[in-house]
Write a protein that holds these residues in place. Sequence first.
Motif, PDB file in Angstrom:
ATOM      1  N   TRP A  46      46.023  40.673  48.223  1.00 56.37           N
ATOM      2  CA  TRP A  46      46.205  39.237  48.030  1.00 56.37           C
ATOM      3  C   TRP A  46      45.043  38.585  47.293  1.00 56.37           C
ATOM      4  CZ3 TRP A  46      43.921  34.666  50.027  1.00 56.37           C
ATOM      5  CH2 TRP A  46      42.877  34.851  50.935  1.00 56.37           C
ATOM      6  N   TYR A  47      43.857  39.202  47.352  1.00 58.81           N
ATOM      7  CA  TYR A  47      42.710  38.630  46.631  1.00 58.81           C
ATOM      8  C   TYR A  47      42.952  38.612  45.124  1.00 58.81           C
ATOM      9  CZ  TYR A  47      39.966  38.799  50.935  1.00 58.81           C
ATOM     10  OH  TYR A  47      39.512  38.596  52.212  1.00 58.81           O
ATOM     11  N   PHE A  48      43.649  39.624  44.611  1.00 57.92           N
ATOM     12  CA  PHE A  48      43.819  39.720  43.154  1.00 57.92           C
ATOM     13  C   PHE A  48      44.725  38.626  42.604  1.00 57.92           C
ATOM     14  CE2 PHE A  48      43.025  44.110  44.688  1.00 57.92           C
ATOM     15  CZ  PHE A  48      41.748  44.250  44.145  1.00 57.92           C
ATOM     16  N   SER A  49      45.655  38.150  43.418  1.00 54.51           N
ATOM     17  CA  SER A  49      46.536  37.075  42.945  1.00 54.51           C
ATOM     18  C   SER A  49      45.819  35.733  42.905  1.00 54.51           C
ATOM     19  CB  SER A  49      47.775  36.967  43.849  1.00 54.51           C
ATOM     20  OG  SER A  49      47.415  36.594  45.160  1.00 54.51           O
ATOM     21  N   LEU A  50      44.659  35.625  43.558  1.00 55.14           N
ATOM     22  CA  LEU A  50      43.945  34.352  43.615  1.00 55.14           C
ATOM     23  C   LEU A  50      43.457  33.887  42.249  1.00 55.14           C
ATOM     24  CD1 LEU A  50      41.821  34.828  46.871  1.00 55.14           C
ATOM     25  CD2 LEU A  50      43.744  33.271  46.544  1.00 55.14           C
ATOM     26  N   ARG A  51      43.261  34.825  41.308  1.00 52.94           N
ATOM     27  CA  ARG A  51      42.737  34.419  40.004  1.00 52.94           C
ATOM     28  C   ARG A  51      43.817  34.326  38.939  1.00 52.94           C
ATOM     29  NH1 ARG A  51      41.166  31.375  40.442  1.00 52.94           N
ATOM     30  NH2 ARG A  51      40.311  31.133  38.375  1.00 52.94           N
ATOM     31  N   LEU A  52      45.067  34.399  39.335  1.00 56.79           N
ATOM     32  CA  LEU A  52      46.186  34.139  38.423  1.00 56.79           C
ATOM     33  C   LEU A  52      46.928  32.912  38.931  1.00 56.79           C
ATOM     34  CD1 LEU A  52      45.542  37.119  37.683  1.00 56.79           C
ATOM     35  CD2 LEU A  52      47.993  37.480  37.421  1.00 56.79           C
ATOM     36  N   THR A  53      47.219  31.977  38.049  1.00 53.58           N
ATOM     37  CA  THR A  53      48.031  30.843  38.465  1.00 53.58           C
ATOM     38  C   THR A  53      49.437  31.348  38.781  1.00 53.58           C
ATOM     39  OG1 THR A  53      48.795  30.327  36.236  1.00 53.58           O
ATOM     40  CG2 THR A  53      46.726  29.296  36.942  1.00 53.58           C
ATOM     41  N   PRO A  54      50.198  30.634  39.610  1.00 53.22           N
ATOM     42  CA  PRO A  54      51.573  31.061  39.889  1.00 53.22           C
ATOM     43  C   PRO A  54      52.406  31.226  38.623  1.00 53.22           C
ATOM     44  CG  PRO A  54      50.906  29.397  41.466  1.00 53.22           C
ATOM     45  CD  PRO A  54      49.809  29.476  40.441  1.00 53.22           C
ATOM     46  N   GLU A  55      52.190  30.347  37.640  1.00 53.32           N
ATOM     47  CA  GLU A  55      52.941  30.456  36.386  1.00 53.32           C
ATOM     48  C   GLU A  55      52.578  31.737  35.646  1.00 53.32           C
ATOM     49  OE1 GLU A  55      53.962  27.846  32.348  1.00 53.32           O
ATOM     50  OE2 GLU A  55      52.119  27.449  33.464  1.00 53.32           O
ATOM     51  N   MET A  56      51.302  32.054  35.595  1.00 50.51           N
ATOM     52  CA  MET A  56      50.871  33.281  34.923  1.00 50.51           C
ATOM     53  C   MET A  56      51.420  34.512  35.633  1.00 50.51           C
ATOM     54  SD  MET A  56      46.988  34.616  34.138  1.00 50.51           S
ATOM     55  CE  MET A  56      46.561  33.131  33.242  1.00 50.51           C
TER      56      MET A  56
ATOM     57  N   LEU B  86      46.010  25.710  46.004  1.00 50.84           N
ATOM     58  CA  LEU B  86      45.141  24.893  45.152  1.00 50.84           C
ATOM     59  C   LEU B  86      44.072  25.746  44.466  1.00 50.84           C
ATOM     60  CD1 LEU B  86      44.799  21.747  47.413  1.00 50.84           C
ATOM     61  CD2 LEU B  86      45.689  21.772  45.065  1.00 50.84           C
ATOM     62  N   LEU B  87      43.529  26.738  45.191  1.00 50.14           N
ATOM     63  CA  LEU B  87      42.551  27.625  44.560  1.00 50.14           C
ATOM     64  C   LEU B  87      43.157  28.331  43.351  1.00 50.14           C
ATOM     65  CD1 LEU B  87      40.834  29.359  47.635  1.00 50.14           C
ATOM     66  CD2 LEU B  87      39.740  27.819  45.987  1.00 50.14           C
ATOM     67  N   ARG B  88      44.421  28.704  43.456  1.00 53.68           N
ATOM     68  CA  ARG B  88      45.075  29.432  42.365  1.00 53.68           C
ATOM     69  C   ARG B  88      45.303  28.553  41.132  1.00 53.68           C
ATOM     70  NH1 ARG B  88      50.141  32.941  43.815  1.00 53.68           N
ATOM     71  NH2 ARG B  88      49.577  33.744  41.750  1.00 53.68           N
ATOM     72  N   GLN B  89      45.245  27.251  41.301  1.00 54.34           N
ATOM     73  CA  GLN B  89      45.446  26.357  40.158  1.00 54.34           C
ATOM     74  C   GLN B  89      44.180  26.160  39.331  1.00 54.34           C
ATOM     75  OE1 GLN B  89      48.222  25.348  38.973  1.00 54.34           O
ATOM     76  NE2 GLN B  89      49.571  25.940  40.685  1.00 54.34           N
ATOM     77  N   ILE B  90      43.056  26.687  39.816  1.00 53.02           N
ATOM     78  CA  ILE B  90      41.816  26.640  39.023  1.00 53.02           C
ATOM     79  C   ILE B  90      41.900  27.733  37.976  1.00 53.02           C
ATOM     80  CG2 ILE B  90      39.310  26.761  39.063  1.00 53.02           C
ATOM     81  CD1 ILE B  90      39.419  26.018  42.041  1.00 53.02           C
TER      82      ILE B  90
END
Length: 475
Positions: free
Chosen positions: A264-274, A127-131
């Motif tokens: 893993w922290y760096f993936s938190l600011r990219l949405t899964p689609e991005m 859910l955090l990644r969807q922001i």
Amino acid sequence: MVSKLIQISNHEAENPLDITLREAFSLLERKLRPPFPLSIPTKEEYQNLNRAILYGILCEPHLAKVHIKHLHGIITDGYQYFTSLLVKIVNELYVKLVEPVKRQLIWLTHEMVNVSAVGFDGLLVALLRQIVGGDFGEENLHLCFEMVNLFSSKWFYLLEEEPLVLTGALYVFLRLLTDHFRVSNIPNMESLRKMESDFCVRMLRYNFSLCLKIGRDLVRLLQDLVRVPQFCAVLKDMLYNPSAFRVDGFTDISQLYNTPTPRWYFSLRLTPEMESQLTFLLTRVKFGSQKRYQVWFAKKFLVLPERNAVIIDIVRFICCAHHSPNDVIRSGIIPRWAVIGWLLKSNMKNYVEANTKLALFYDWLFFDEKVDDIMNIEPAILLMVHSIPEYIDITNSLLEFLFILLDNYDPERKEILHRGISAAFNAIVRKHMVQSLDIFASNMIYPILKERLGKLLRHAVPEAQHQSRNIKLAS
């Protein structure tokens, strides 16, 4: 049966996950009403019942409490399968979910935390990644509000059960605050900023030992908030009064500088689609055939000026979290440095451009081959080398920025930065990451930059020392 879960346009094919959930609900709908059967289901029946109940909770809000009681009554695996379905929905369908379903999803997430469902931490991360960074639309800001409210309200429980996910939330909200403090005249933004700030300061002031797990990028994020008084105070204490955090063994900010941030922290600011589209570009698209993919990516994710701030996160992700294997490197696929070069040529605001260059060079400042991955520094050196001579302005601007960082990033600890940058060049030469640094002797490089680079390389390994003499002579 028409889906109540997602929005589908006329030209789109139906989604397999949506079909699976919908069919399970249709098949078992009569069994989802009290009185519930007492028989023990087989594994297949159990999974089907989980799918049906999940669809019912999300699409029948008026019966959600009935469905959740039913779920609690049948669970035999600690909610592991149910939670995995939720994560799959968030990762694959979130942007298509209808608004009432999104609200139910947040309610259901609270419930999963309350019952300590197996894998609820992965659900929170999803859910955090969807922001979406730089998105000030009502739906996106509402998700920000709901998530920071969840983390704040479940603070003590998460601290005891899943403390690492709190550090992920800290990383996300510090990054979002950088965007949120740059805008005004948006309804409820002030209250959202306050909630995000309160959560972050609470983490930093009362659980700093946990925050240290983020590593050096914690400092990078805080420096972007230096104009906000409470974060400026935190940063000052990190620099001049580390004992204020009451953490045994933490005596200087350099200890953070010397701790690489886990991937893993760096993936938190990219949405899964991005991330999916970026990974496709970096693993499947041949160098020279990338333009139409880049145009599509920009239209999809970077079209609005305020969304360009996500370029900072993309560059950090490419440098530190996406390391191309040798077979990809040798296959003619577009290299990481070329994608970053394309992003740097985007029409960015000055602060975004500066932070993007910082994201590119950040690991250079503290590089130590014993703890750092050399692949983190590869994109910057290859971008500078390959930009000579056709895009010499990029090479000059990057070299200039590197020396600006050396002089100004932390003047009181300049020796640490000097050692880190020198070590980066040492590793580049010894690992033969480029054929030769002599290319920096080009007459197209600004003389003052050649002179400074020559002085820097005198402290390098013998091979680099030889090259530094060539650079000095050329200047």
